[in-house]
Design a protein around this motif. Structure first.
Motif, PDB file in Angstrom:
ATOM      1  N   MET A 111      45.047  48.112  57.258  1.00 48.83           N
ATOM      2  CA  MET A 111      44.424  48.915  58.309  1.00 48.83           C
ATOM      3  C   MET A 111      42.902  49.001  58.189  1.00 48.83           C
ATOM      4  SD  MET A 111      47.126  52.096  58.489  1.00 48.83           S
ATOM      5  CE  MET A 111      46.062  52.996  59.618  1.00 48.83           C
ATOM      6  N   GLN A 112      42.283  48.073  57.482  1.00 53.81           N
ATOM      7  CA  GLN A 112      40.820  48.023  57.372  1.00 53.81           C
ATOM      8  C   GLN A 112      40.241  49.251  56.679  1.00 53.81           C
ATOM      9  OE1 GLN A 112      39.101  47.216  61.261  1.00 53.81           O
ATOM     10  NE2 GLN A 112      39.871  45.135  61.260  1.00 53.81           N
ATOM     11  N   GLY A 113      40.963  49.762  55.677  1.00 54.14           N
ATOM     12  CA  GLY A 113      40.483  50.911  54.906  1.00 54.14           C
ATOM     13  C   GLY A 113      39.959  50.456  53.558  1.00 54.14           C
ATOM     14  N   ALA A 114      38.706  49.995  53.526  1.00 51.55           N
ATOM     15  CA  ALA A 114      38.159  49.369  52.322  1.00 51.55           C
ATOM     16  C   ALA A 114      38.215  50.283  51.100  1.00 51.55           C
ATOM     17  CB  ALA A 114      36.712  48.943  52.585  1.00 51.55           C
ATOM     18  N   ASP A 115      37.906  51.564  51.270  1.00 45.60           N
ATOM     19  CA  ASP A 115      37.885  52.476  50.135  1.00 45.60           C
ATOM     20  C   ASP A 115      39.281  52.676  49.559  1.00 45.60           C
ATOM     21  OD1 ASP A 115      36.043  54.144  48.578  1.00 45.60           O
ATOM     22  OD2 ASP A 115      37.272  55.814  49.257  1.00 45.60           O
ATOM     23  N   TYR A 116      40.296  52.589  50.424  1.00 44.44           N
ATOM     24  CA  TYR A 116      41.678  52.759  49.951  1.00 44.44           C
ATOM     25  C   TYR A 116      42.193  51.499  49.279  1.00 44.44           C
ATOM     26  CZ  TYR A 116      41.879  57.357  51.892  1.00 44.44           C
ATOM     27  OH  TYR A 116      41.640  58.695  52.114  1.00 44.44           O
ATOM     28  N   VAL A 117      41.731  50.344  49.711  1.00 40.17           N
ATOM     29  CA  VAL A 117      42.071  49.113  49.003  1.00 40.17           C
ATOM     30  C   VAL A 117      41.438  49.136  47.616  1.00 40.17           C
ATOM     31  CG1 VAL A 117      41.962  46.599  49.016  1.00 40.17           C
ATOM     32  CG2 VAL A 117      42.142  47.835  51.179  1.00 40.17           C
ATOM     33  N   GLN A 118      40.183  49.553  47.555  1.00 39.69           N
ATOM     34  CA  GLN A 118      39.400  49.478  46.317  1.00 39.69           C
ATOM     35  C   GLN A 118      39.602  50.705  45.421  1.00 39.69           C
ATOM     36  OE1 GLN A 118      37.613  47.232  44.759  1.00 39.69           O
ATOM     37  NE2 GLN A 118      36.929  48.671  43.190  1.00 39.69           N
ATOM     38  N   TRP A 119      38.876  51.791  45.654  1.00 40.40           N
ATOM     39  CA  TRP A 119      38.799  52.880  44.689  1.00 40.40           C
ATOM     40  C   TRP A 119      40.074  53.710  44.618  1.00 40.40           C
ATOM     41  CZ3 TRP A 119      35.322  51.601  41.555  1.00 40.40           C
ATOM     42  CH2 TRP A 119      34.149  50.993  41.981  1.00 40.40           C
ATOM     43  N   HIS A 120      40.740  53.895  45.750  1.00 40.11           N
ATOM     44  CA  HIS A 120      42.004  54.639  45.728  1.00 40.11           C
ATOM     45  C   HIS A 120      43.194  53.724  45.466  1.00 40.11           C
ATOM     46  CE1 HIS A 120      39.968  58.201  47.029  1.00 40.11           C
ATOM     47  NE2 HIS A 120      39.598  57.680  48.180  1.00 40.11           N
ATOM     48  N   GLY A 121      42.954  52.413  45.469  1.00 38.29           N
ATOM     49  CA  GLY A 121      44.044  51.451  45.350  1.00 38.29           C
ATOM     50  C   GLY A 121      43.983  50.635  44.086  1.00 38.29           C
ATOM     51  N   ILE A 122      43.394  49.427  44.172  1.00 40.13           N
ATOM     52  CA  ILE A 122      43.465  48.486  43.058  1.00 40.13           C
ATOM     53  C   ILE A 122      42.757  49.015  41.814  1.00 40.13           C
ATOM     54  CG2 ILE A 122      41.417  47.202  43.789  1.00 40.13           C
ATOM     55  CD1 ILE A 122      44.666  45.813  42.159  1.00 40.13           C
ATOM     56  N   TRP A 123      41.646  49.755  41.977  1.00 43.36           N
ATOM     57  CA  TRP A 123      40.953  50.324  40.819  1.00 43.36           C
ATOM     58  C   TRP A 123      41.882  51.254  40.056  1.00 43.36           C
ATOM     59  CZ3 TRP A 123      36.273  49.519  38.489  1.00 43.36           C
ATOM     60  CH2 TRP A 123      35.839  50.478  37.575  1.00 43.36           C
ATOM     61  N   GLU A 124      42.580  52.126  40.789  1.00 44.31           N
ATOM     62  CA  GLU A 124      43.502  53.060  40.137  1.00 44.31           C
ATOM     63  C   GLU A 124      44.703  52.326  39.542  1.00 44.31           C
ATOM     64  OE1 GLU A 124      43.114  56.138  39.496  1.00 44.31           O
ATOM     65  OE2 GLU A 124      41.322  56.578  40.677  1.00 44.31           O
ATOM     66  N   LEU A 125      45.192  51.296  40.225  1.00 41.03           N
ATOM     67  CA  LEU A 125      46.304  50.510  39.679  1.00 41.03           C
ATOM     68  C   LEU A 125      45.921  49.867  38.355  1.00 41.03           C
ATOM     69  CD1 LEU A 125      47.888  48.656  42.742  1.00 41.03           C
ATOM     70  CD2 LEU A 125      49.032  50.254  41.206  1.00 41.03           C
ATOM     71  N   GLN A 126      44.735  49.283  38.300  1.00 40.49           N
ATOM     72  CA  GLN A 126      44.280  48.659  37.067  1.00 40.49           C
ATOM     73  C   GLN A 126      44.121  49.689  35.945  1.00 40.49           C
ATOM     74  OE1 GLN A 126      45.056  45.495  37.452  1.00 40.49           O
ATOM     75  NE2 GLN A 126      43.118  44.757  36.641  1.00 40.49           N
ATOM     76  N   HIS A 127      43.557  50.832  36.289  1.00 39.58           N
ATOM     77  CA  HIS A 127      43.420  51.912  35.311  1.00 39.58           C
ATOM     78  C   HIS A 127      44.796  52.353  34.807  1.00 39.58           C
ATOM     79  CE1 HIS A 127      41.811  55.579  33.440  1.00 39.58           C
ATOM     80  NE2 HIS A 127      42.835  56.200  33.997  1.00 39.58           N
ATOM     81  N   ASN A 128      45.744  52.514  35.738  1.00 40.54           N
ATOM     82  CA  ASN A 128      47.097  52.936  35.362  1.00 40.54           C
ATOM     83  C   ASN A 128      47.749  51.943  34.411  1.00 40.54           C
ATOM     84  OD1 ASN A 128      46.711  55.059  37.070  1.00 40.54           O
ATOM     85  ND2 ASN A 128      48.187  54.395  38.616  1.00 40.54           N
ATOM     86  N   LEU A 129      47.587  50.647  34.707  1.00 43.15           N
ATOM     87  CA  LEU A 129      48.228  49.629  33.890  1.00 43.15           C
ATOM     88  C   LEU A 129      47.663  49.635  32.474  1.00 43.15           C
ATOM     89  CD1 LEU A 129      50.268  47.387  33.660  1.00 43.15           C
ATOM     90  CD2 LEU A 129      48.608  45.810  34.646  1.00 43.15           C
ATOM     91  N   GLN A 130      46.349  49.779  32.357  1.00 41.74           N
ATOM     92  CA  GLN A 130      45.756  49.843  31.022  1.00 41.74           C
ATOM     93  C   GLN A 130      46.176  51.113  30.285  1.00 41.74           C
ATOM     94  OE1 GLN A 130      43.992  47.279  29.466  1.00 41.74           O
ATOM     95  NE2 GLN A 130      44.853  46.281  31.279  1.00 41.74           N
ATOM     96  N   GLU A 131      46.320  52.204  31.014  1.00 39.45           N
ATOM     97  CA  GLU A 131      46.795  53.438  30.394  1.00 39.45           C
ATOM     98  C   GLU A 131      48.257  53.300  29.952  1.00 39.45           C
ATOM     99  OE1 GLU A 131      46.807  58.286  31.241  1.00 39.45           O
ATOM    100  OE2 GLU A 131      46.115  56.891  32.790  1.00 39.45           O
ATOM    101  N   MET A 132      49.036  52.586  30.732  1.00 37.26           N
ATOM    102  CA  MET A 132      50.436  52.320  30.385  1.00 37.26           C
ATOM    103  C   MET A 132      50.517  51.539  29.067  1.00 37.26           C
ATOM    104  SD  MET A 132      53.455  52.737  31.952  1.00 37.26           S
ATOM    105  CE  MET A 132      55.040  52.028  32.388  1.00 37.26           C
ATOM    106  N   ILE A 133      49.668  50.535  28.930  1.00 37.11           N
ATOM    107  CA  ILE A 133      49.653  49.724  27.717  1.00 37.11           C
ATOM    108  C   ILE A 133      49.119  50.541  26.543  1.00 37.11           C
ATOM    109  CG2 ILE A 133      48.593  47.691  26.658  1.00 37.11           C
ATOM    110  CD1 ILE A 133      48.648  46.420  29.501  1.00 37.11           C
TER     111      ILE A 133
END
Length: 531
Positions: free
Chosen positions: A370-392
């Protein structure tokens, strides 16, 4: 009490002999009884005003046309000598709106998706909260004893059934908002939402339209219904909001939809419908590129999801996470958790697992759609990457050697314990070399593009991408030097920028902005040092 009843009966007798006229609307005798009594007894007096503004009123649809009932109906009550229905259902609406009800009944709005995974709401939190929380929205798929499903007045509020309200994005935003499905926030952030709010400020917002099958949405920008429901660019209007969706991107895994494919066609047919809607305003090349990148986002999410599933199953195997179970009232043992979905919620790893699907993972995918750049980036993939590293890291802290090896690594590749998709170049045009001057992965990993190509090709061969999408991606791959900006030389503005930035950040120059900031030298001690 006897006098009150007699008075009401008198009103009913008198009003039955003639029709009322309210706000220019001629009211039939039966409806006049209802209106007169409600007014005189001061019960829901605004209902008839709302109704008088509706298309129902203008077309002679009265109270009992929707509220008629027979003895034995699930919602029938005896009301001053006759049975009336307290809650009209889609079955009642279908008497006049048969096609719309049938379409809605086959949509994901109407199907009871809340029944599939209720444990996150029924086990983890007190059920009274769920009844005033999740159910408020999920009743859009309510089951009724008369065999119908859904609630038309979720979008078409009772008695007015206002088209403008149904077309207003904020109506959809009553449910499609928040950390787990923030479509209204994404929409407002997007260029589409920007135009919507601008037209609203200009007083040029006309949402009171009614598109026919051969008609077209009379807007120069999209609202939610434009893309998902309205007749536009040759598409028929529909109340099946699933007709133009090719991904199930709210699910734990993104998968290509087969929803009612016997009637709606394959996911490719659904995708083509949505592309047709987009092409009413956008050039074909932009639309095709946008959908390709959106598809790659969904495929990339699946690989990140695969990593979360891997670590969760490993931790469960080692006894660090234990699925919940309990005896039900009939003595059966019920497992309340599925490792792949929620992992029981009671550890840090469990919460990360759940949120990485239900929150961040959805925002990543929905923002891309839906063309929501901030949700793709800071609310999305950035948080996913942070979560995965926290999981490890959680596994490393609990003695899992495989997790410790990644946690203690000093290589930037530690952030990618999964396989990659990518797209040579950018979505919005060609760039000069500076755009990719950062140490991107393709500069760090040998054979990066060859590995990515193998993944994209496999997705195509397995039926997740169309032939046209694969060929479009391949054209980018074969000309990647051009798309990566290697053929256009240096950009003069970038060279000027580097000089100016170097001057600002020079710590050896006492006149530089950074030197003055760091060396401000306040004279007082820190508060904690005060004796």
């Amino acid at each position: 009490m006897r006098k009150l009843v007699l008075f009401c009966l008198f009103l009913l007798f008198v009003s039955s002999a003639f029709a009322l006229d309210i706000k220019g609307i001629s009211v039939d005798a039966e409806s006049a009884k209802c209106i007169t009594c409600h007014q005189d007894m001061n019960i829901a007096t605004k209902v008839h005003d709302q109704w008088a503004e509706s298309a129902h009123a203008k077309n002679g649809v009265g109270c009992l046309d929707c509220h008629e009932a027979e003895q034995g109906d699930f919602d029938a009550i005896k009301h001053y000598g006759q049975f009336v229905a307290t809650h009209p259902t889609p079955k009642d609406c279908a008497k006049c709106h048969e096609e719309e009800v049938e379409q809605n009944t086959k949509s994901k709005h109407a199907y009871p998706f809340w029944l599939y995974a209720p444990a996150d709401r029924a086990v983890f939190e007190p059920i009274v909260g769920t009844k005033q929380g999740c159910e408020q929205c999920h009743n859009v798929s309510a089951f009724w004893p008369d065999g119908s499903v859904g609630e038309c007045d979720v979008c078409h509020s009772k008695h007015t059934f206002d088209l403008a309200q149904a077309h207003n994005p904020y109506t959809c935003g009553e449910c499609h908002l928040g950390p787990d499905h923030p479509q209204i926030e994404i929409y407002i952030e997007s260029k589409h939402g920007n135009i919507f709010t601008t037209r609203m400020a200009q007083g040029k917002l006309n949402l009171d339209y009614n598109t026919k099958k051969t008609g077209d949405t009379p807007l120069d920008f999209p609202v939610c219904t434009t893309c998902h429901m309205d007749a536009i660019n040759g598409l028929n209007s529909t109340h099946n909001v699933s007709e133009r969706l090719s991904w199930e991107s709210q699910a734990p895994w993104s998968y290509r939809t087969i929803w009612f494919e016997e009637e709606l066609g394959s996911w490719k047919d659904k995708q083509e419908r949505m592309k047709t809607a987009c092409k009413a305003c956008h050039a074909p090349n932009f639309v095709e590129d946008y959908f390709l990148v959106y598809d790659l986002v969904n495929l990339q999410y699946n690989e990140i999801r695969r990593a979360f599933v891997y670590w969760t199953k490993l931790y469960e195997k080692k006894g660090l996470i234990k699925p919940l179970k309990a005896k039900t009232s009939n003595g059966d043992v019920k497992k309340f958790s599925n490792t792949v979905i929620n992992a029981s919620w009671y550890t840090t790893a469990s919460e990360i697992m759940y949120n990485s699907w239900h929150h961040e993972g959805r925002r990543f995918r929905m923002g891309a759609g839906m063309q929501g750049a901030d949700y793709v980036q800071w609310h999305g993939i950035w948080e996913l990457q942070h979560n995965l590293q926290e999981m490890i890291a959680w596994g490393a802290e609990h003695g899992v050697e495989e997790a410790k090896k990644i946690y203690e690594s000093d290589s930037p590749t530690k952030f990618y314990p999964y396989k990659l998709y990518d797209f040579p170049g950018g979505l919005y045009g060609l760039y000069t070399e500076e755009q990719y001057s950062v140490p991107a992965l393709y500069k760090l990993i040998p054979n990066y593009w060859e590995m990515v190509k193998a993944n994209v090709e496999q997705a195509y061969k397995k039926g997740f991408l169309t032939k046209a999408e694969w060929e479009r991606w391949l054209e980018r791959y074969n000309n990647r030097d051009k798309y990566l900006g290697k053929k256009f030389g240096k950009h003069k503005i970038f060279e000027d920028y580097k000089k100016r930035k170097a001057k600002e950040l020079n710590l050896k120059d006492k006149n530089s902005a950074l030197y003055k900031t760091i060396k401000i030298g306040l004279p007082s001690p820190a508060i904690t040092d005060v004796k």
